[in-house]
Design an enzyme around this catalytic site. Structure first.
Site, short mmCIF file in Angstrom:
data_model
loop_
_atom_site.label_atom_id
_atom_site.label_comp_id
_atom_site.label_asym_id
_atom_site.label_seq_id
_atom_site.Cartn_x
_atom_site.Cartn_y
_atom_site.Cartn_z
N GLU A 20 0.84 -1.21 0.00
CA GLU A 20 0.00 0.00 0.00
C GLU A 20 0.87 1.25 0.00
OE1 GLU A 20 -3.21 0.35 -1.12
OE2 GLU A 20 -3.61 -1.22 0.35
N SER B 110 -24.68 7.89 -16.82
CA SER B 110 -24.42 6.88 -15.79
C SER B 110 -25.68 6.61 -15.00
CB SER B 110 -23.32 7.35 -14.83
OG SER B 110 -23.27 6.47 -13.72
N GLY C 14 -16.18 5.21 -3.98
CA GLY C 14 -15.54 5.90 -2.86
C GLY C 14 -15.23 4.98 -1.70
N GLU D 218 -6.36 10.25 -14.81
CA GLU D 218 -6.75 10.56 -13.43
C GLU D 218 -5.83 11.62 -12.82
OE1 GLU D 218 -8.48 7.41 -11.23
OE2 GLU D 218 -8.35 8.47 -9.32
N ASP E 88 -4.08 0.85 -9.44
CA ASP E 88 -5.50 0.58 -9.64
C ASP E 88 -5.81 0.32 -11.11
OD1 ASP E 88 -5.62 1.09 -6.98
OD2 ASP E 88 -6.67 3.01 -7.16
P1 ADP Z 1 -12.84 4.80 -5.43
O1 ADP Z 1 -12.06 4.76 -6.69
O2 ADP Z 1 -12.08 4.28 -4.25
O3 ADP Z 1 -14.18 4.15 -5.53
P2 ADP Z 1 -12.74 7.62 -5.97
O4 ADP Z 1 -13.08 8.80 -5.14
O5 ADP Z 1 -11.38 7.51 -6.52
O6 ADP Z 1 -13.12 6.34 -5.09
O7 ADP Z 1 -13.74 7.53 -7.20
C1 ADP Z 1 -15.13 7.65 -7.01
C2 ADP Z 1 -15.70 8.57 -8.07
O8 ADP Z 1 -15.65 7.93 -9.35
C3 ADP Z 1 -17.18 8.89 -7.86
O9 ADP Z 1 -17.34 9.98 -6.99
C4 ADP Z 1 -17.63 9.21 -9.28
O10 ADP Z 1 -17.28 10.53 -9.63
C5 ADP Z 1 -16.76 8.28 -10.13
N1 ADP Z 1 -17.49 7.05 -10.45
C6 ADP Z 1 -17.16 5.78 -10.12
N2 ADP Z 1 -18.06 4.89 -10.61
C7 ADP Z 1 -19.00 5.61 -11.27
C8 ADP Z 1 -20.21 5.30 -11.98
N3 ADP Z 1 -20.62 4.05 -12.13
N4 ADP Z 1 -20.90 6.32 -12.53
C9 ADP Z 1 -20.48 7.58 -12.39
N5 ADP Z 1 -19.39 7.94 -11.73
C10 ADP Z 1 -18.65 6.98 -11.17
MG MG Z 2 -10.25 5.84 -7.09
#
Ligand code: ADP
Ligand code: MG
Length: 376
Positions: free
Chosen positions: A27, A61, A116, A154, A166
């Site tokens: 990590e 989405s 998230g 990203e 990731d």
């Molecule tokens: P993690 O990658 O750990 O889940 P992040 O904060 O890096 O958390 O990413 C989450 C963000 O990715 C969400 O807030 C959204 O903006 C975007 N996201 C992820 N999956 C989707 C989805 N299926 N539809 C729309 N946005 C998404």
């Molecule tokens: Mg993420």
């Protein structure tokens, strides 16, 4: 009629899926050129897509609340796209920046990767979009190259200074294996990982908390690691071996020492884990996970009360080992447990959360699943 057809009033060309991940160990090592060991989850982001010829990128989405987002591909630029749409837009932008003159598309996004939760829903979304674009535009780009392109998306477009783990996990993991990745040169080894064969289970406990401090803290930690490497005259902290650690710590200011200790010890834990997995020594892997969590908690400072409680409770209830996985400040914990103890350990965690006044976590078993792929 499919959901794509009702949203876009046309038929799709195909459907692409890319998984979320949990990292077994390693990590905060990826942005230090170090080693990681993720598995793909069965949970995926799915992109249903059709190419467009008018230069428009239209995005929908099932998790978004803003209907169809319409963007001009030629005008994509960092910081111009708000909300969730910046993730897929970032990928299209990064493909073009990498010299692939891709155009527009209609993209319908659906996902069951908890968002998230430290399970990398963002990279799953990016990888599914990248693969859809790759096939729709008949590109010939390797998976590691696609991972680098989506990482750039990203970093430079969304503005998250993440390492490459990731994206590599989502694009390159294979079913039944953990991906042993050298993040410096992207050398990969697929390591068989089958907890069931050892009478064990890997549980994911999504605490469903996300502490806001995580956003800026991640960038600060990364900057701290890079400053330490510079002060030590090394290309990256990966180049510091355990036998040089004590002398190196003496040369660093107090606040950087714990960061360096974590990165060096964590790379060693990955080395150890990749010896234990093929030898079927998952019993010994548990202690490596728990030691990794202690390092995140005591040295790196990225755990939080909720994730600490899961780890402590799981281990006290007889789990083989447990650790927070992902960037930190909340998110998910992995727990390695003997099959017969699964219910008891899960119940102990639920009870501890109830007593602490926390909302109930979401717990599910994780089997190493396939990486990104075209579904139809
Ligand atoms: P993690 O990658 O750990 O889940 P992040 O904060 O890096 O958390 O990413 C989450 C963000 O990715 C969400 O807030 C959204 O903006 C975007 N996201 C992820 N999956 C989707 C989805 N299926 N539809 C729309 N946005 C998404
Ligand atoms: Mg993420």
């Amino acid at each position: 009629m499919t959901d794509f057809e009702s949203v876009f009033d046309t038929t799709p060309t195909g459907v692409w899926a890319a998984p979320g991940r949990v990292n077994l160990i390693g990590e905060h090592t990826d942005y230090n050129d170090g080693f990681v060991l993720p598995i793909a989850l069965p949970h995926t982001a799915r992109v249903t897509a059709r190419r467009r010829t008018d230069g428009l990128l239209r995005l929908y989405s099932t998790l978004g609340d803003d209907g169809v987002v319409e963007l001009s591909v030629a005008e994509l630029a960092p910081e111009r796209v708000p909300g969730w749409a910046r993730y897929p837009a970032a990928v299209v932008w990064a493909l073009r920046e990498a010299g692939h003159p891709v155009g527009g598309a209609d993209l319908h996004v659906d996902s069951d990767v908890p968002s998230g939760g430290g399970l990398s829903s963002s990279a799953a979304l990016e990888a599914a979009v990248a693969l859809a674009y790759h096939d729709l535009h008949e590109l010939s780009v390797s998976r590691p190259q696609l991972a680098l392109i989506t990482q750039r998306a990203e970093n430079a477009f969304v503005g998250v200074p993440c390492g490459v783990m990731d994206q590599m996990a989502s694009l390159c993991c294979t079913e039944g294996h953990a991906l042993h990745l050298d993040t410096r040169d992207l050398t990969q080894h697929q390591i068989p990982f089958d907890p069931a064969a050892q009478g064990m289970r890997l549980l994911v406990v999504d605490t469903r908390v996300k502490h806001d401090l995580g956003d800026g803290a991640y960038a600060d930690l990364r900057a701290g690691c890079e400053r330490a490497a510079t002060l030590l005259g090394l290309p990256a902290l990966r180049d510091l071996r355990p036998d040089g650690l004590a002398a190196a710590l003496d040369r660093l200011p107090d606040e950087l020492r714990p960061l360096v200790r974590h990165v060096v010890s964590e790379n060693e834990r990955v080395r150890l884990a990749v010896k234990l997995l093929p030898a079927g020594r998952l019993d010994a892997l548990g202690a490596v996970l728990t030691a990794g969590h202690a390092s995140l908690r005591d040295d790196f400072g990225t755990s939080c009360p909720e994730t600490d409680l899961v780890v402590e409770t799981a281990v006290a209830a007889g789990a083989r080992g447990a650790r927070m996985t992902g960037g930190g400040f909340g998110g998910s914990v992995i727990v390695l447990v003997d099959e017969p103890d699964t219910d008891r350990v899960s119940a102990a965690i639920a009870e501890a959360f109830h007593r602490a006044g926390y909302a109930q976590p979401h717990t599910f078993p994780a089997l190493p699943a396939a990486g990104a792929r075209r579904l139809r």
